[in-house]
Design a protein around this motif. Sequence first.
Motif, PDB file in Angstrom:
ATOM      1  N   LEU A 451     -77.245  -4.854 -35.022  1.00  0.00           N
ATOM      2  CA  LEU A 451     -75.992  -4.757 -35.767  1.00  0.00           C
ATOM      3  C   LEU A 451     -75.005  -3.851 -35.035  1.00  0.00           C
ATOM      4  O   LEU A 451     -73.834  -4.205 -34.828  1.00  0.00           O
ATOM      5  CB  LEU A 451     -76.273  -4.205 -37.172  1.00  0.00           C
ATOM      6  CG  LEU A 451     -75.034  -3.840 -38.005  1.00  0.00           C
ATOM      7  CD1 LEU A 451     -74.243  -5.095 -38.354  1.00  0.00           C
ATOM      8  CD2 LEU A 451     -75.438  -3.105 -39.283  1.00  0.00           C
ATOM      9  N   ASN A 452     -75.493  -2.694 -34.615  1.00  0.00           N
ATOM     10  CA  ASN A 452     -74.603  -1.739 -33.959  1.00  0.00           C
ATOM     11  C   ASN A 452     -74.250  -2.162 -32.538  1.00  0.00           C
ATOM     12  O   ASN A 452     -73.175  -1.827 -32.049  1.00  0.00           O
ATOM     13  CB  ASN A 452     -75.237  -0.351 -33.968  1.00  0.00           C
ATOM     14  CG  ASN A 452     -75.091   0.312 -35.322  1.00  0.00           C
ATOM     15  OD1 ASN A 452     -74.087   0.915 -35.622  1.00  0.00           O
ATOM     16  ND2 ASN A 452     -76.110   0.160 -36.155  1.00  0.00           N
ATOM     17  N   GLY A 453     -75.165  -2.881 -31.892  1.00  0.00           N
ATOM     18  CA  GLY A 453     -74.828  -3.430 -30.586  1.00  0.00           C
ATOM     19  C   GLY A 453     -73.687  -4.432 -30.694  1.00  0.00           C
ATOM     20  O   GLY A 453     -72.753  -4.425 -29.878  1.00  0.00           O
ATOM     21  N   PHE A 454     -73.760  -5.277 -31.715  1.00  0.00           N
ATOM     22  CA  PHE A 454     -72.709  -6.263 -31.960  1.00  0.00           C
ATOM     23  C   PHE A 454     -71.385  -5.556 -32.276  1.00  0.00           C
ATOM     24  O   PHE A 454     -70.324  -5.920 -31.762  1.00  0.00           O
ATOM     25  CB  PHE A 454     -73.126  -7.161 -33.131  1.00  0.00           C
ATOM     26  CG  PHE A 454     -72.087  -8.155 -33.542  1.00  0.00           C
ATOM     27  CD1 PHE A 454     -71.744  -9.210 -32.700  1.00  0.00           C
ATOM     28  CD2 PHE A 454     -71.435  -8.033 -34.770  1.00  0.00           C
ATOM     29  CE1 PHE A 454     -70.778 -10.130 -33.083  1.00  0.00           C
ATOM     30  CE2 PHE A 454     -70.473  -8.944 -35.144  1.00  0.00           C
ATOM     31  CZ  PHE A 454     -70.136 -10.005 -34.305  1.00  0.00           C
ATOM     32  N   ILE A 455     -71.470  -4.512 -33.124  1.00  0.00           N
ATOM     33  CA  ILE A 455     -70.271  -3.745 -33.480  1.00  0.00           C
ATOM     34  C   ILE A 455     -69.675  -3.074 -32.246  1.00  0.00           C
ATOM     35  O   ILE A 455     -68.460  -3.077 -32.042  1.00  0.00           O
ATOM     36  CB  ILE A 455     -70.605  -2.695 -34.566  1.00  0.00           C
ATOM     37  CG1 ILE A 455     -70.871  -3.394 -35.908  1.00  0.00           C
ATOM     38  CG2 ILE A 455     -69.487  -1.668 -34.721  1.00  0.00           C
ATOM     39  CD1 ILE A 455     -71.370  -2.483 -37.002  1.00  0.00           C
ATOM     40  N   ALA A 456     -70.537  -2.488 -31.415  1.00  0.00           N
ATOM     41  CA  ALA A 456     -70.051  -1.803 -30.200  1.00  0.00           C
ATOM     42  C   ALA A 456     -69.333  -2.780 -29.279  1.00  0.00           C
ATOM     43  O   ALA A 456     -68.308  -2.433 -28.670  1.00  0.00           O
ATOM     44  CB  ALA A 456     -71.220  -1.152 -29.472  1.00  0.00           C
ATOM     45  N   LYS A 457     -69.856  -4.003 -29.184  1.00  0.00           N
ATOM     46  CA  LYS A 457     -69.238  -5.010 -28.314  1.00  0.00           C
ATOM     47  C   LYS A 457     -67.838  -5.370 -28.815  1.00  0.00           C
ATOM     48  O   LYS A 457     -66.878  -5.430 -28.034  1.00  0.00           O
ATOM     49  CB  LYS A 457     -70.127  -6.262 -28.281  1.00  0.00           C
ATOM     50  CG  LYS A 457     -69.703  -7.277 -27.223  1.00  0.00           C
ATOM     51  CD  LYS A 457     -70.702  -8.415 -27.160  1.00  0.00           C
ATOM     52  CE  LYS A 457     -70.270  -9.436 -26.090  1.00  0.00           C
ATOM     53  NZ  LYS A 457     -71.214 -10.562 -26.010  1.00  0.00           N
ATOM     54  N   ILE A 458     -67.728  -5.577 -30.132  1.00  0.00           N
ATOM     55  CA  ILE A 458     -66.412  -5.910 -30.705  1.00  0.00           C
ATOM     56  C   ILE A 458     -65.461  -4.731 -30.542  1.00  0.00           C
ATOM     57  O   ILE A 458     -64.282  -4.896 -30.204  1.00  0.00           O
ATOM     58  CB  ILE A 458     -66.555  -6.291 -32.203  1.00  0.00           C
ATOM     59  CG1 ILE A 458     -67.428  -7.543 -32.345  1.00  0.00           C
ATOM     60  CG2 ILE A 458     -65.185  -6.531 -32.826  1.00  0.00           C
ATOM     61  CD1 ILE A 458     -67.721  -7.922 -33.780  1.00  0.00           C
ATOM     62  N   ARG A 459     -65.990  -3.516 -30.777  1.00  0.00           N
ATOM     63  CA  ARG A 459     -65.131  -2.330 -30.676  1.00  0.00           C
ATOM     64  C   ARG A 459     -64.628  -2.109 -29.244  1.00  0.00           C
ATOM     65  O   ARG A 459     -63.518  -1.627 -29.040  1.00  0.00           O
ATOM     66  CB  ARG A 459     -65.884  -1.083 -31.153  1.00  0.00           C
ATOM     67  CG  ARG A 459     -66.040  -1.014 -32.668  1.00  0.00           C
ATOM     68  CD  ARG A 459     -66.553   0.327 -33.107  1.00  0.00           C
ATOM     69  NE  ARG A 459     -65.537   1.352 -32.898  1.00  0.00           N
ATOM     70  CZ  ARG A 459     -65.791   2.580 -32.456  1.00  0.00           C
ATOM     71  NH1 ARG A 459     -67.024   2.924 -32.120  1.00  0.00           N
ATOM     72  NH2 ARG A 459     -64.827   3.459 -32.322  1.00  0.00           N
TER      73      ARG A 459
END
Length: 1482
Positions: A451-459
């Motif tokens: 989840l946080n990897g996906f969020i980091a990529k978008i961010r």
Amino acid sequence: MEDLCSLSGLDPLWDWNVTWYTSRPHLTQCFQHTVLVWLPCVYLWTCSPLYLLYLQLRPHPGVIPLSKLCCSKTLLGLSLASFGLLEIFYILVRKNEEIQKHLLVMIGPLIRSLTLVLAVVIIQVERMKGNRSSVILFLFWTLLVLCSLVPLKVDIEQIIDQGFSSDAVRFVAFFIRFSLQLIELVLSCFSDRRQLNNDNNINICHCVFFTLSLVLRGYQRPLQSEDLWSLRDEDSSLRIMTDLEKFWTRNCKLSQSWFEHSATLTEKTHLLTKNQKGQGYGLVLLRAVGRSFGLYFMCGTLCLLLHDAFMFTVPQVLSLLLGFMRDRDAEMWKGFLFASLLFLLSCLQSLLHHQYMFYCFTVGMRLKTAIMGLVYRKCLVISSAARRGCTVGEIINLVSADTQKLMDFVVYFNSIWIAPIEIALCFYFLWQLLGPSALAGITAVVLIFPLNGFIAKIRSKLQEVQMTFLDGRIKLMNEILSGVKILKFYAWEEAFLQRVFTLRDGELQALKKSQILYSVSLASFNSSSFLIALSVFGLYVLMDEGNVLDAQKIFVSVAIINILKTPLSQLPFAMSTAMQAIISLRRLGNFLCQDELKLDNVERLPQSGYGVRVEGGTFSWTNDGPPCLQRINVNIKTGSLVAVVGNVGSGKSSLLSAMLGEMEKRSGFVSIKGSVAYVPQQAWIQNASLKDNILFGGDRKESWYHRVLEACALLPDLDILPAGDNTEIGEKGLNLSGGQRQRVSLARAVYRKSDVYLLDDPLSAVDAHVGQHIFDRVIGPRGLLKDKTRVLVTHGLSYLSKVDLVLVMDQGQISEMGSYKELMDRKGAFAKFIHTFSVTQHRESSAPKDKSSRKSMSRLSMTDYSTDLSQEQLISCDMGSVQMMEAVDLDVEDAGKLTEVDKAHTGRVKLQVYQEYFRTVGLTFIMTIVFLCAFQQTASLAYSYWLSLWADEQPFNGTHSDHVLKLSVFAALGFTQGMAMFGTTLAIAMGGIVASRHLHADLLHSVLHSPMSFFEVTPSGNLLNRFSKEIDAIDCMIPDGLKMMLGYLFKLLEVCIILLLATPFTGLVLLPLTFVYIFIQSFYVASSCQLRRLEAVSRSPIYSHFNETVQGAGVIRAFGEQQRFVLQASHYVDNNQEAYFPRFVATRWLAVNLEFLGNLLVLAAAVMCVRGRDELSPGIVGLAVSHSLQVTGILSWIVRSWTDVENNIVSVERVKEYDETPKEAAWTLEGILLPTAWPTSGNIQFEDYGLQYRKGLDWALNDISINIQDREKVGIVGRTGAGKSSLALGIFRILEAAKGRIFIDGINIAHIGLHDLRSRITIIPQDPVLFSGSLRMNLDPFDSYSDEDLWKALELAHLSSFVSALPQKLNHQCCEGGENLSLGQRQLLCLARALLRKTRILVLDEATAAVDLKTDQLIQSTIRTQFKDCTVLTIAHRLNTIMDYSRVIVMDRGSIAEMDSPSQLLHMHSHFYQMCVEAGVA
């Protein structure tokens, strides 16, 4: 070892009955005489060879003189060594008969004595090698004292039991030895000098001691820059860049060759390869800094590993303490031992953590210096084409925002690889406690990480978008600040406000999306400890009914999970900063891989018959662009004078650029003999004194200096300027007129005594008679440069007959070449051109006949000098002769001071600053945030207390009941806390964005509503600093700091409540610790805020210098002054680091002190629990101690977040300070309705009008009463300071009237808004200013006119053919400052603006100085035809342009001296007649 102990008649090395299973524990005699003696010795003998090798290999800073401290350390060391020898002697005397049995006892003192001699040797070697402090010896003395504590206890007990006389000599000797060791330990905490400068081996203990003096000084009075420590040698720019540049240059060459030998590029792969090249250079940069700072960073990593080892030991000790609480028969001393161990381990954790942070921040600081150095050096060698693609704003962003991202990455880099190891160890220890159910926690981690990897990529993508908008905004702000005068004259502020707000909205929209995702990420990571506990405990109790959760299992697991929380919470930061760092590295790589000027473009030949040679030259501005110059063949003999003429855009300036090597050489050969001096078409002036601008780094030779000033007609200016040649010149020569700037630029070149002079139309900006004077005294056959090779670009036909060679440029080629006579005899295009304009130029070019006129032309004095002061000089409240009359006693240096240094406020940040910030956030947000914080912490307290109740429940038949109920309540409380945390972080982030939007808008409005005098005295670097670094801090740093501070403050409150509930007597410790905490914090904050201010203030000159260097890079290169400017930039960076270094050291000082208080709380809680073990349940003890163990971390984060908020709230203070500066009148006035077509006739009436620069000073204009009729053409002339420009400034209300009135068409202009006035009248300024954007935007920023109107205006301005030939026509993008257009084309665009507005009143300020004669005639014709129905006021420098005007106003000392038609004034032999005679037009 056992045999050796028994041989010496001692007990075994280890005996559990003596050490553990006893009410009075001891270490065996053998252990005391071996391990405790040998351990410090083995440590020093092991480390010393490596340490001495390091001292030998590192750079030698110089021998340190013998000091009292060094002598004391040496004498004490030798005394201790001699005590060991005395101890051996004593044993030999007393035990002579049994010497064999005491062999082991004798070896100890001997080894210790030899080791102490080694320590003394190391002290002296350090002194010889310039090392002022030593971590190695500090640890040695610490170990020595710690190992002596056990023998000390034994001796004290023996004295109590047997009396002092039982072994008095040994007791005295031991106590003296112990005291000396203790003194040595204290002395090792000090270096030879109390400051940290030049100290290569600082540790956190030194920081604690040395920072105290700085903090004390900051508490007593506001810190000044003089109070700061000098920068350490290894932190200086010179040292860092010397090491880095070698590796950088070598790797760049390898990367460059790789890209050059890569596959042949197609159009499609060009951009891809360019991007790969940027990434490649980013990796080269990473390798370079890793090579330079990697070893130092590894030392910090070692501290981090030791910290982690102690961190994992704490739960094991907690388990032993809880086991002790359950075992009622255990000896009480064991409980106190476990409590002391918890305290000791916590203290060691704090010291190692902050030593690690010290290493990280030091590396970050050096990284900042390195990147700034590389970017600055790149600015000096970047090619012209690449420079056009990199704006000043983007470069400033690289050294501010991107550098900060890399500094943040240094702190979190180790978390990327250590965090997974820590997570694995946590699960290992959980397995030890709870068995296979521990693996259930991995499920929670596995869910969180994707989840946080996906969020980091978008961010990361959102950050790229945000940075793009930020770059655009800073670039636009830089242009606005550069061209603010034009914005005010044209009333374009609102159009550019909207452009800035559009970019700002895009930036904040990306930030808002990023913050929402970040809130999800933070909430998930902070809930991770709860999710892991829920899954592990749930699976454990549900797997087997026999699995019982007692206090030991629950709270040791909670302690391990709390450790697990650290790597889990750091990973999002680490991932986020890593993504940001990758983007920043890519951006830096893209800049650093830009094409550079090729050194072989021009060959420098020391011996040659030709000063300049160009053979078969084809040149272009870009590698892939069309050639701008073709078939250039010219040989210029040494000492000759060459004139370059041609139409606007024919390639005259490009030819000089090609000779300088600034253009891409496609083919041909260029050589220059000797050194070069260059005078650009637009003068580049530094923000320095007039003298420094002329000397330009050279030594002052008085006689030559005076000759240069006289020849360049600068002596009269020195009489006007407040401090003569010591007068400070504003950025870009703000407080000088165009003519003055050009003469200063010329004087700089002349003073240099170069071999070749390239002069790009330096005479266009000066009056005709001044130009003639300069030509005669400087450039011409009898001038100072008569023996030099001179290439002069000019539009003045009068000079051509006196030159050796004329080059005629046409469409990038030399169409004709020869002497003036040869060209005229050929009767080609040049001869026809000369004949065409000979009539109009005859009067200007003919020399006066009488002797008195010749004399007046050859000698310029104060009375016959007629260049007008610039508008800015007249505006300035700090300059001008009138002020000098007023302030006769003013110090010369202060009188010449113009720009205001960015000043730091003093003391703590005022409460009003916080109130202002929270007011912009809004009461609704604040109430929501406080409620959610309280609600979140209440839920946290509830679920912690629920665990303690669960732990205290007694099992029935070896099992617990109601597992599902317990888990359900636990889950509900945990999920409630997670949702509340998400709401809290989101509310703070949104509130921060609202505040940031308002504060940025207020700053922008404040700046654009400021009068011109504000921009004159405020360097653009100060303002750019506010709009970039300070706004970035308000965007991100303050909300992030508030998130942490509020979260941890409420968490601390929760811990205090739990401790008071468990052990009320802890309050006796808690209360004084709270007071000490507040006292230390208040002590620190005063210094910290001041250090933050000093650091921010010292940052502004860096940006100003970058800005100045980028714009003047061509001049700097031409003069070969790159190295001097690099050193100056390094000086500014070092000044900034001098303020930054004490700031982070002071933060470490505070953290160590406050965490020590937190560790005392851990000790107090554990001791209270041990003492009350009969009354307290294990569940409550586990709850209290496990929470108290978090206090250290909580305090650390509170310190960090509080510091961040305190330091960054200074940004709000600095942004708001411009609210208090003077503002100009309102742009529009409500209730005032002007007629739509006003002014309809263009009548201007002055009634008893007067101007003052400041109240109480003499009049700049006085008793001006004129009635200028509609359609009248009026010329305004006068001597220097006569008030010509003041009239124009009064009409535009750049200066407000001190008395009298101005009416335009019967309306008092003081009663209408500034925009209503300025938008209805037009000025064509002397300096043409364009902004980056389309041609359409530059002509019509409000989109008020149709394309047909724009094309008509361009046609009348003689630009339609040029614009039609452009691929994008009206949408053609102009570079920053319009650099991709020639100066003449820019001037024509300014004319097109005036034609488009077509107002009834037009003011001309020598608008045709930069164009050729043909274009000049066309412009004059256009003005006469298109503005025949308008009132035209011309501030005249060239008198021939106003000879056909209806009236001429001659100004003298602020009053009208004469006013009549030109012909009438000439007949009267008036002032005007005298001026015409001097200019050669009468």
